[in-house]
Write a protein that holds these residues in place. Structure first.
Motif, PDB file in Angstrom:
ATOM      1  N   LEU A 266       3.288   2.213  10.268  1.00 56.22           N
ATOM      2  CA  LEU A 266       2.742   3.403  10.921  1.00 56.22           C
ATOM      3  C   LEU A 266       3.768   4.499  11.144  1.00 56.22           C
ATOM      4  O   LEU A 266       3.408   5.627  11.480  1.00 56.22           O
ATOM      5  CB  LEU A 266       2.113   3.003  12.265  1.00 56.22           C
ATOM      6  CG  LEU A 266       0.978   1.977  12.180  1.00 56.22           C
ATOM      7  CD1 LEU A 266       0.498   1.605  13.575  1.00 56.22           C
ATOM      8  CD2 LEU A 266      -0.177   2.496  11.337  1.00 56.22           C
ATOM      9  N   GLN A 267       5.045   4.215  10.955  1.00 58.14           N
ATOM     10  CA  GLN A 267       6.102   5.190  11.226  1.00 58.14           C
ATOM     11  C   GLN A 267       6.050   6.345  10.232  1.00 58.14           C
ATOM     12  O   GLN A 267       5.514   6.236   9.133  1.00 58.14           O
ATOM     13  CB  GLN A 267       7.460   4.502  11.159  1.00 58.14           C
ATOM     14  CG  GLN A 267       7.819   3.988   9.769  1.00 58.14           C
ATOM     15  CD  GLN A 267       9.062   3.127   9.760  1.00 58.14           C
ATOM     16  OE1 GLN A 267       9.397   2.504  10.760  1.00 58.14           O
ATOM     17  NE2 GLN A 267       9.739   3.071   8.625  1.00 58.14           N
ATOM     18  N   ARG A 268       6.646   7.461  10.639  1.00 62.31           N
ATOM     19  CA  ARG A 268       6.700   8.637   9.765  1.00 62.31           C
ATOM     20  C   ARG A 268       7.898   8.579   8.813  1.00 62.31           C
ATOM     21  O   ARG A 268       7.890   9.226   7.769  1.00 62.31           O
ATOM     22  CB  ARG A 268       6.781   9.905  10.608  1.00 62.31           C
ATOM     23  CG  ARG A 268       5.506  10.227  11.388  1.00 62.31           C
ATOM     24  CD  ARG A 268       5.633  11.595  12.041  1.00 62.31           C
ATOM     25  NE  ARG A 268       4.410  12.006  12.710  1.00 62.31           N
ATOM     26  CZ  ARG A 268       4.150  11.831  13.994  1.00 62.31           C
ATOM     27  NH1 ARG A 268       5.055  11.209  14.767  1.00 62.31           N
ATOM     28  NH2 ARG A 268       3.017  12.242  14.528  1.00 62.31           N
ATOM     29  N   ALA A 269       8.924   7.841   9.199  1.00 61.28           N
ATOM     30  CA  ALA A 269      10.118   7.740   8.361  1.00 61.28           C
ATOM     31  C   ALA A 269       9.863   6.805   7.185  1.00 61.28           C
ATOM     32  O   ALA A 269       8.918   6.013   7.195  1.00 61.28           O
ATOM     33  CB  ALA A 269      11.291   7.229   9.193  1.00 61.28           C
ATOM     34  N   LYS A 270      10.704   6.880   6.173  1.00 62.51           N
ATOM     35  CA  LYS A 270      10.603   5.951   5.060  1.00 62.51           C
ATOM     36  C   LYS A 270      10.846   4.524   5.528  1.00 62.51           C
ATOM     37  O   LYS A 270      11.646   4.277   6.430  1.00 62.51           O
ATOM     38  CB  LYS A 270      11.618   6.318   3.966  1.00 62.51           C
ATOM     39  CG  LYS A 270      11.059   7.202   2.874  1.00 62.51           C
ATOM     40  CD  LYS A 270      11.997   7.285   1.697  1.00 62.51           C
ATOM     41  CE  LYS A 270      11.318   7.974   0.508  1.00 62.51           C
ATOM     42  NZ  LYS A 270      12.208   8.049  -0.671  1.00 62.51           N
ATOM     43  N   SER A 271      10.145   3.600   4.903  1.00 67.51           N
ATOM     44  CA  SER A 271      10.345   2.184   5.195  1.00 67.51           C
ATOM     45  C   SER A 271      11.412   1.622   4.271  1.00 67.51           C
ATOM     46  O   SER A 271      11.516   2.029   3.102  1.00 67.51           O
ATOM     47  CB  SER A 271       9.040   1.409   5.004  1.00 67.51           C
ATOM     48  OG  SER A 271       8.052   1.849   5.916  1.00 67.51           O
ATOM     49  N   THR A 272      12.191   0.680   4.792  1.00 66.87           N
ATOM     50  CA  THR A 272      13.232   0.049   3.984  1.00 66.87           C
ATOM     51  C   THR A 272      13.261  -1.445   4.281  1.00 66.87           C
ATOM     52  O   THR A 272      12.948  -1.877   5.388  1.00 66.87           O
ATOM     53  CB  THR A 272      14.625   0.632   4.285  1.00 66.87           C
ATOM     54  OG1 THR A 272      14.921   0.440   5.677  1.00 66.87           O
ATOM     55  CG2 THR A 272      14.684   2.119   3.963  1.00 66.87           C
ATOM     56  N   MET A 273      13.620  -2.216   3.291  1.00 63.94           N
ATOM     57  CA  MET A 273      13.830  -3.650   3.474  1.00 63.94           C
ATOM     58  C   MET A 273      14.600  -4.178   2.272  1.00 63.94           C
ATOM     59  O   MET A 273      14.740  -3.475   1.255  1.00 63.94           O
ATOM     60  CB  MET A 273      12.491  -4.397   3.610  1.00 63.94           C
ATOM     61  CG  MET A 273      11.644  -4.411   2.339  1.00 63.94           C
ATOM     62  SD  MET A 273      10.047  -5.248   2.525  1.00 63.94           S
ATOM     63  CE  MET A 273      10.573  -6.924   2.881  1.00 63.94           C
TER      64      MET A 273
END
Length: 403
Positions: free
Chosen positions: A285-292
């Motif tokens: 749900l975040q506005r920032a890019k997702s990383t993993m």
């Protein structure tokens, strides 16, 4: 500093959350930093009740299979089935065993009892029919879409027969083989049959759109909306299976991105109903890019929240949930120089934080990033505090029976 942080905290109520926002959003997204904790789901349930009673919200959407969610929606709106059946067949990821999810469904059904259709609450899953081990067969979505159209438009407009779809789909275990997630060669996603199905699915979705003026007036709008959902799901699954069969280095990046894209497409369709409370992991749900990192490789992609926010602007709001301790998973008192540590020093057990104001208060002395000792819990990223509209902080999550 402590005074500045305290000034950002408010009582945990829906009205307080709404006062943090410039306008009532069509999609109010409440994130969670971990799955499987009924304490956090009980909090979600209470916020939804308050949003219904005081803010005019009528739909809740959760991170669960969008097609299975139709089973829950049928039950809460019309009483189809039993509560036990709905909890068994209406949720993915094991969420149906949660006491808090059961209470949510029970409450919505009780609220709707005796109310006219226009005033009833609705339930939706907005995840694709996906699990970490693979993806569902596109059969259910494709055949439902074809069945809807075949009884409502001229036969010669259909790109194929139901028998053709059945032949091309083959057996479902061809699509759901868990070995395909680790070995692209085991996937049928780039077979000749799958390629043909992608073209047919595209034609069926295009036909549904082209016939919208007739379909919307000739049949219940809910039936048309479900056909749209089946179309989105069919094309999304076929695209997902295609990339499962791909051997390029970007394979996993495309897969995790496609899942969030399917989520975003479902949320944008649900936003047409609005206003809606959305509940899922903070990362979706975040506005920032997702990383993993997966298999030793860094992955980076846009989350569903980022995609929806780009389209809806201020009509999308994101409130993250953070927690102090989750001792049953080895998450103990947070270090005092982290965001969670600073919030843990507040006297309240639960509160709502004005995230942009908190980011400003911490600008001179940026906090450290909390390191999670358990893979299932994601701490706040201090670099992205201002990207959320608020933070719900839960000081301690008590140990309860897992589900």
């Amino acid at each position: 500093m402590a005074t500045d942080i305290k000034d950002t905290a408010h009582a945990l109520e829906a009205a307080t959350v709404m006062r943090l926002l410039p306008t009532r959003p069509r999609l109010l997204a409440l994130g969670e930093p971990t799955h499987g904790e009924d304490t956090l789901l009980d909090l979600r349930n209470e916020l939804f009740r308050q949003l219904v009673e005081h803010e005019g919200y009528r739909t809740i959407a959760i991170e669960s299979d969008c097609l299975m969610g139709l089973v829950v929606d049928d039950y809460v709106t019309s009483g189809t089935g039993t509560l036990d059946e709905v909890m068994e067949h209406g949720f993915s990821h094991g969420w149906g065993t949660s006491a808090a999810n059961r209470e949510l469904v029970r409450w919505i059904r009780a609220y709707n009892d005796g109310r006219p259709a226009a005033e009833r609450l609705r339930f939706a899953g907005f995840d694709g029919p996906l699990e970490i081990t693979g993806a569902a067969s596109p059969r259910q979505a494709l055949t439902a879409l074809h069945g809807y159209l075949s009884t409502r438009v001229d036969e010669d407009l259909l790109p194929c027969t139901g028998e053709t779809l059945d032949r091309l789909l083959g057996t479902d275990d061809r699509w759901t083989d868990p070995a395909a997630m680790m070995d692209p060669a085991q996937s049928v996603g780039q077979s000749a049959e799958a390629g043909r199905l992608r073209l047919l699915a595209d034609d069926l979705v295009a036909l549904l759109a082209a016939q919208a003026p007739h379909l919307i007036t000739a049949t219940p709008r809910d039936d048309w909306e479900r056909a749209r959902l089946h179309g989105r799901t069919a094309t999304g699954l076929l695209r997902y299976h295609y990339w499962m069969a791909h051997t390029s280095p970007s394979r996993m990046t495309r897969l995790v991105g496609l899942r969030d894209q399917m989520m975003a497409d479902n949320l944008l369709a649900l936003a047409e109903r609005g206003p809606i409370l959305v509940h899922a992991h903070n990362g979706h749900l975040q506005r920032a890019k997702s990383t993993m990192r997966m298999g030793g490789m860094p992955l980076e992609w846009w989350s569903a929240g980022a995609l929806v926010s780009a389209r809806l602007g201020e009509e999308y709001a994101f409130v993250a949930t953070a927690l102090g301790t989750l001792r049953q998973q080895g998450v103990h008192t947070p270090p005092p120089d982290t965001v969670e540590g600073l919030l843990y020093a507040l006297p309240e057990d639960r509160c709502v934080i004005d995230a942009p104001r908190l980011a400003t208060a911490l600008d001179a002395t940026p906090p450290a990033a909390r390191v999670s000792p358990w893979f299932g819990y994601s701490p706040l990223d201090p670099a992205h505090l201002a990207d959320s509209d608020g933070i719900v902080f839960v000081k301690d999550v008590p140990q309860i029976q897992p589900y």
